[in-house]
Design a protein around this motif. Structure first.
Motif, PDB file in Angstrom:
ATOM      1  N   SER A 189      68.173 -12.589   5.648  1.00  0.00           N
ATOM      2  CA  SER A 189      68.391 -13.885   5.013  1.00  0.00           C
ATOM      3  C   SER A 189      67.989 -13.823   3.541  1.00  0.00           C
ATOM      4  O   SER A 189      67.217 -12.949   3.132  1.00  0.00           O
ATOM      5  CB  SER A 189      67.549 -14.928   5.752  1.00  0.00           C
ATOM      6  N   THR A 190      68.462 -14.782   2.764  1.00  0.00           N
ATOM      7  CA  THR A 190      68.040 -14.875   1.358  1.00  0.00           C
ATOM      8  C   THR A 190      66.525 -15.092   1.286  1.00  0.00           C
ATOM      9  O   THR A 190      65.918 -14.831   0.254  1.00  0.00           O
ATOM     10  CB  THR A 190      68.745 -16.043   0.634  1.00  0.00           C
ATOM     11  N   THR A 191      65.904 -15.532   2.388  1.00  0.00           N
ATOM     12  CA  THR A 191      64.444 -15.721   2.408  1.00  0.00           C
ATOM     13  C   THR A 191      63.716 -14.413   2.698  1.00  0.00           C
ATOM     14  O   THR A 191      62.490 -14.377   2.672  1.00  0.00           O
ATOM     15  CB  THR A 191      64.043 -16.719   3.510  1.00  0.00           C
ATOM     16  N   GLY A 192      64.461 -13.352   3.046  1.00  0.00           N
ATOM     17  CA  GLY A 192      63.844 -12.062   3.362  1.00  0.00           C
ATOM     18  C   GLY A 192      63.650 -11.833   4.862  1.00  0.00           C
ATOM     19  O   GLY A 192      63.289 -10.730   5.275  1.00  0.00           O
ATOM     20  N   GLU A 193      63.897 -12.859   5.681  1.00  0.00           N
ATOM     21  CA  GLU A 193      63.771 -12.678   7.137  1.00  0.00           C
ATOM     22  C   GLU A 193      64.845 -11.686   7.623  1.00  0.00           C
ATOM     23  O   GLU A 193      65.987 -11.743   7.179  1.00  0.00           O
ATOM     24  CB  GLU A 193      63.973 -14.026   7.845  1.00  0.00           C
ATOM     25  N   VAL A 194      64.439 -10.777   8.513  1.00  0.00           N
ATOM     26  CA  VAL A 194      65.381  -9.765   9.022  1.00  0.00           C
ATOM     27  C   VAL A 194      65.403  -9.797  10.552  1.00  0.00           C
ATOM     28  O   VAL A 194      64.348  -9.921  11.181  1.00  0.00           O
ATOM     29  CB  VAL A 194      64.972  -8.339   8.566  1.00  0.00           C
ATOM     30  N   ALA A 239      71.470 -10.012   1.489  1.00  0.00           N
ATOM     31  CA  ALA A 239      71.547 -11.181   2.386  1.00  0.00           C
ATOM     32  C   ALA A 239      72.895 -11.149   3.085  1.00  0.00           C
ATOM     33  O   ALA A 239      73.920 -10.859   2.466  1.00  0.00           O
ATOM     34  CB  ALA A 239      71.370 -12.479   1.626  1.00  0.00           C
ATOM     35  N   GLY A 240      72.874 -11.445   4.390  1.00  0.00           N
ATOM     36  CA  GLY A 240      74.097 -11.422   5.199  1.00  0.00           C
ATOM     37  C   GLY A 240      73.970 -10.361   6.280  1.00  0.00           C
ATOM     38  O   GLY A 240      72.901  -9.779   6.477  1.00  0.00           O
ATOM     39  N   VAL A 241      75.083 -10.131   6.973  1.00  0.00           N
ATOM     40  CA  VAL A 241      75.123  -9.103   8.022  1.00  0.00           C
ATOM     41  C   VAL A 241      75.438  -7.755   7.378  1.00  0.00           C
ATOM     42  O   VAL A 241      76.280  -7.666   6.479  1.00  0.00           O
ATOM     43  CB  VAL A 241      76.172  -9.462   9.104  1.00  0.00           C
ATOM     44  N   ARG A 283      73.931 -18.262   8.552  1.00  0.00           N
ATOM     45  CA  ARG A 283      72.538 -18.697   8.406  1.00  0.00           C
ATOM     46  C   ARG A 283      71.860 -17.899   7.295  1.00  0.00           C
ATOM     47  O   ARG A 283      71.108 -18.460   6.491  1.00  0.00           O
ATOM     48  CB  ARG A 283      71.774 -18.467   9.709  1.00  0.00           C
ATOM     49  N   ALA A 284      72.129 -16.596   7.263  1.00  0.00           N
ATOM     50  CA  ALA A 284      71.466 -15.701   6.306  1.00  0.00           C
ATOM     51  C   ALA A 284      71.828 -16.035   4.863  1.00  0.00           C
ATOM     52  O   ALA A 284      70.959 -16.110   4.000  1.00  0.00           O
ATOM     53  CB  ALA A 284      71.831 -14.250   6.614  1.00  0.00           C
ATOM     54  N   LEU A 288      68.970 -20.180   5.933  1.00  0.00           N
ATOM     55  CA  LEU A 288      68.501 -20.906   7.133  1.00  0.00           C
ATOM     56  C   LEU A 288      67.735 -19.934   8.024  1.00  0.00           C
ATOM     57  O   LEU A 288      67.919 -18.725   7.929  1.00  0.00           O
ATOM     58  CB  LEU A 288      69.705 -21.465   7.909  1.00  0.00           C
ATOM     59  N   PRO A 289      66.884 -20.456   8.928  1.00  0.00           N
ATOM     60  CA  PRO A 289      66.226 -19.546   9.868  1.00  0.00           C
ATOM     61  C   PRO A 289      67.275 -18.761  10.658  1.00  0.00           C
ATOM     62  O   PRO A 289      68.304 -19.323  11.057  1.00  0.00           O
ATOM     63  CB  PRO A 289      65.450 -20.503  10.789  1.00  0.00           C
ATOM     64  N   LEU A 290      67.012 -17.479  10.887  1.00  0.00           N
ATOM     65  CA  LEU A 290      67.979 -16.655  11.626  1.00  0.00           C
ATOM     66  C   LEU A 290      67.852 -16.914  13.121  1.00  0.00           C
ATOM     67  O   LEU A 290      66.785 -17.302  13.603  1.00  0.00           O
ATOM     68  CB  LEU A 290      67.740 -15.169  11.318  1.00  0.00           C
TER      69      LEU A 290
END
Ligand code: AMP
Length: 361
Positions: A189-194, A239-241, A283-284, A288-290
């Motif tokens: 995600s743009t937030t860094g969540e993977v 960010a993205g898939v 979402r990413a 947004l939260p993944l």
């Protein structure tokens, strides 16, 4: 929120379908007004290499993504000055060129086949000497589904292959005598969540993906694939898939290529994972939260290539879902797929065999 998607093929169509519950709107850019995405959202028609058409798409949307890799990087960079473009344009630039891709894998210490850049018949002869036969000659750019590549098995194959593919930059790769082909789809995600999906086993026919089995349970390979994927994501500030395809040779991963987009080997996630790759891509890029990437059973995806099998017979099988892209049948063309979700690997494999018998009929 309006998302601009470059490419209105089946991947774009499935992205839009996943985005409607999130109250997203979509606009596509495609050279053909009759592309599959046009069934679900308006298409801005124009050539991908015409900066004007990219500008027309951008003018009407809040954020730009792509499902198609052959977008001119310079034109997309221009769009990126005024709009968020995800995945990063730099990831697209590298993935467009097999040489840059393999050089990146090397730099990030991700095992990849031995390779040489080939710009002349002289380079080719030297490359074959260095890597040894068999090896594989590929165009650096614009290759997909096994197009633009030749296997070199014996000395007499070398010059004809060089002449057939030559005139454009090429890459020579050592032949990987693989046990299996697997891929990993992950999302950042743009937030860094993977989050990563389980690795899957892929079989190809005539260079085209035919069957994906998911998950391919192998904890050591899963761990290695996730490490490699995260390294590439971090490198690009991604960010993205993101997808990486690997060969498995002597029980170890060897990276073949990456795709900065949703991927055919992730289609099983539509019904087979808690959250599909399409929803997670959206979402990413929106920060947004993944969603949960766990599989909900033993799953498979079977591509329908060249034509659709009998729909009612396929749908009569338990746990099988039908995806028709609405494309004109043509030899070698992906026109749809089905997903299978079963309670056990044995049951899943039985269903795969049943569908394949209908596909091959
Ligand atoms: P690609 O377009 O690079 O994904 O290649 C298409 C298919 O060709 C792969 O899925 C493999 O089955 C085969 N292939 C590509 N590169 C190699 C290689 N270096 N060694 C062995 N097989 C390869």
């Amino acid at each position: 929120m309006k998302i601009g998607v470059i490419g209105a093929g089946q991947l774009g169509r499935m992205l839009a379908l996943a985005g409607y519950p999130l109250a997203l709107q979509f606009r596509f850019l495609d050279s053909s007004a009759s592309s599959p995405g046009g069934q679900v959202a308006p298409i801005v028609t124009g050539a991908f290499d015409d900066p004007g058409s990219l500008e027309r798409l951008a003018a009407d949307v809040d954020l730009v993504t792509y499902e198609f890799e052959n977008v001119p990087v310079a034109a997309l960079q221009k769009v990126a000055r005024t709009h968020a473009v995800w995945p990063p344009v730099e990831a697209l630039r590298v993935s467009q060129d097999r040489l840059l891709e393999k050089q990146l894998f090397e730099k990030l210490r991700i095992p990849t086949p031995a390779f040489r850049a080939i710009d002349s018949l002289g380079d080719l002869e030297a490359g074959v000497k260095a890597l040894g036969l068999p090896c594989v000659l590929k165009t650096r750019r614009l290759g997909y589904d096994g197009k633009g590549q030749r296997d070199l098995r014996k000395p007499a194959d070398v010059e004809p292959a060089g002449r057939a593919l030559g005139g454009v930059p090429l890459i020579l790769e050592g032949f990987v005598d693989f046990e299996r082909e697997v891929s990993i789809v992950g999302v950042r995600s743009t937030t860094g969540e993977v989050r990563c999906y389980p690795i899957v086993a892929n079989t190809h026919r005539e260079g085209i993906l035919r069957v994906t089995l998911a998950p391919h349970r192998h904890p050591a390979l899963q761990k290695a694939a996730e490490t490699h994927l995260k390294r590439v994501m971090k490198h690009f500030g991604y960010a993205g898939v993101l997808t990486i395809e690997f060969f498995v040779r002597r029980g170890k991963l060897v990276a073949n290529e990456m795709a900065p987009r949703v991927h055919n080997s992730g289609h099983w996630t539509i019904e087979g994972a808690a959250t599909s790759q399409f929803e997670n891509h959206l979402r990413a890029i929106l920060g947004l939260p993944l969603g949960d990437t766990r599989p909900v059973g033993h799953c498979a995806m079977i591509n329908f290539i060249g034509g659709m099998p009998p729909r009612d017979e396929v749908l009569a099988l338990p746990g099988v879902h039908w995806h028709d892209y609405g494309k004109e049948p043509r030899p070698g063309r992906k026109v749809g797929h089905c997903t299978i979700v079963a309670g056990s690997a044995v049951e899943r494999d039985r269903l795969v065999r049943k569908v394949l018998r209908k596909v091959d009929r």
